[in-house]
Motif scaffolding. Structure first.
Motif: not given
Length: 383
Positions: A136, A138-140, A215, A219-224, A228
């Motif tokens: 991983w 990063g976010s993907y 999903q 995640w890859h697009a930094d959409i929560d 948090h």
């Protein structure tokens, strides 16, 4: 025209799965094993078993944390993980000579039965099945995309298979396996029969797999999908007290008072002085996972800064928390796991028999093509 149409659908059915059949089969097999990863852990690792011959009640999670801190005074405990009642609890911590370790503690006796500094079998199987152990960066993860994209393959194979197999519903009332008409006929009948009886399973796997693909994109697009955990405000920090006045035991007690049916699964301690207790667990909703209830509790004031339950979830959060129980068959305990395991084996077998059928047809077609070419050359030579 109808014959040409059937041939087209058959070729499309093959191309939906055959070019990547090996990966598809591997994903199916690892997922099937992952369904019983907890049970296999209990079977293969005696230190993971939570023996309770005296029928003792489970000790509070805070007491397990204290046990680890007593055995390792310099340890920094980060989380307590609870699994099935027959498995030990795992307390995650770091120490000067342990970058990351799990203390397997029998929650009934309070004994530390093992210190695991490597990957667990449960984590390995879920990672192998979920993203093929790809990194991983990063976010993907390319592996996560590859595995979740199998849902498109599965859905395409299901739709084209039902178009090819006319009157497929007869397999429910009149199942047919012709055992005395050659290997090809047996493989075809088994493939069709397993496919028809697995329609519901293929739909569930396709739907949950498509969600995992969506999903992954989010995640890859930094959409929560979920916010948090909030941070403690700087104004709330005590200037004199080194330790927060609201303990981990207090946080657990407050959670259980608010949700009496709360079943702990992941209990995280603050990582720094502005962090909060983040307590995750399941409840009385069988279709939701073991993180459906989440509370963030301020260690300096004892206030619940954020909470999430099935009643307060957004639509995307609801889908996220029901996907895993449907995908791994945990909704009804060991009985639904056994059903998912059986149909997982059937799906793996379908990918193998499908390849064998396609292979035999391809070999036959190549031989006929070569034979026709040879006859053509002989005829030209005779002229």
């Amino acid at each position: 025209m109808a014959k040409l149409s059937n041939r087209f659908w058959f070729q499309l059915h093959g191309w939906f799965s055959l070019p990547i059949w090996l990966i598809f089969c591997f994903v199916c097999l690892t997922g099937t094993i992952a369904v019983f990863s907890h049970e296999l852990t209990w079977l293969t690792n005696p230190a993971s078993r939570a023996a309770n011959p005296d029928n003792l009640p489970a000790k509070p999670a805070a007491e397990l944390v204290a046990t680890v801190q007593q055995a390792y005074p310099t340890a920094d405990v980060s989380m307590v993980m609870a699994f099935e009642p027959y498995l030990v609890n795992a307390v995650a911590f770091t120490d000067h000579d342990k970058p990351y370790a799990l203390a397997y503690i029998n929650q009934y006796t309070g004994d530390i039965q093992q210190i695991n500094e490597g990957i667990t079998f449960i984590g390995f199987m879920r990672s192998l099945h979920g993203w093929l152990l790809f990194p991983w960066p990063g976010s993907y993860s390319v592996g996560y995309y590859l595995v979740s994209a199998m849902a498109l393959v599965m859905l395409g194979a299901l739709v084209t298979g039902l178009i090819i197999y006319k009157n497929f519903w007869r397999s429910f009332t009149q199942p047919k396996v012709r055992l005395h008409q050659g290997k090809k006929t047996i493989l075809t009948d088994l493939h069709r029969l397993a496919g028809v009886w697995s329609i519901w399973f293929l739909i569930v796997m396709s739907a949950t797999g498509l969600w995992y693909l969506v999903q992954a994109v989010m995640w890859h697009a930094d959409i929560d999908i979920e916010p948090h955990a909030p941070l403690v405000s700087a104004e709330q920090l005590s200037a004199t007290t080194q330790m927060p006045p609201f303990s981990f035991a207090d946080a657990m007690q407050k959670t259980l008072q608010r949700y009496p049916d709360f079943r702990p699964s992941y209990l995280m301690l603050p990582e720094h002085n502005r962090g909060m207790y983040t307590l995750m667990g399941g409840g009385d909703h069988i279709f939701y996972d073991e993180q459906a209830y989440t509370l963030s509790i301020n260690p300096w004031t004892g206030d619940i800064a954020h909470e999430k339950t099935p009643a307060t979830m957004t639509a995307l959060q609801t889908v996220m928390h029901i996907a895993d129980p449907l995908h791994y068959g945990t909704i009804g305990g060991i009985w639904t796991k056994a059903i998912w395991f059986l149909f997982g084996l059937m799906l793996s077998g379908m990918s193998i028999t499908g390849f064998m059928i396609w292979g035999s047809r391809t070999v036959k077609a190549v031989r006929e093509s070569r034979k026709a070419a040879t006859l053509t050359e002989v005829n030209h030579g005779a002229q």
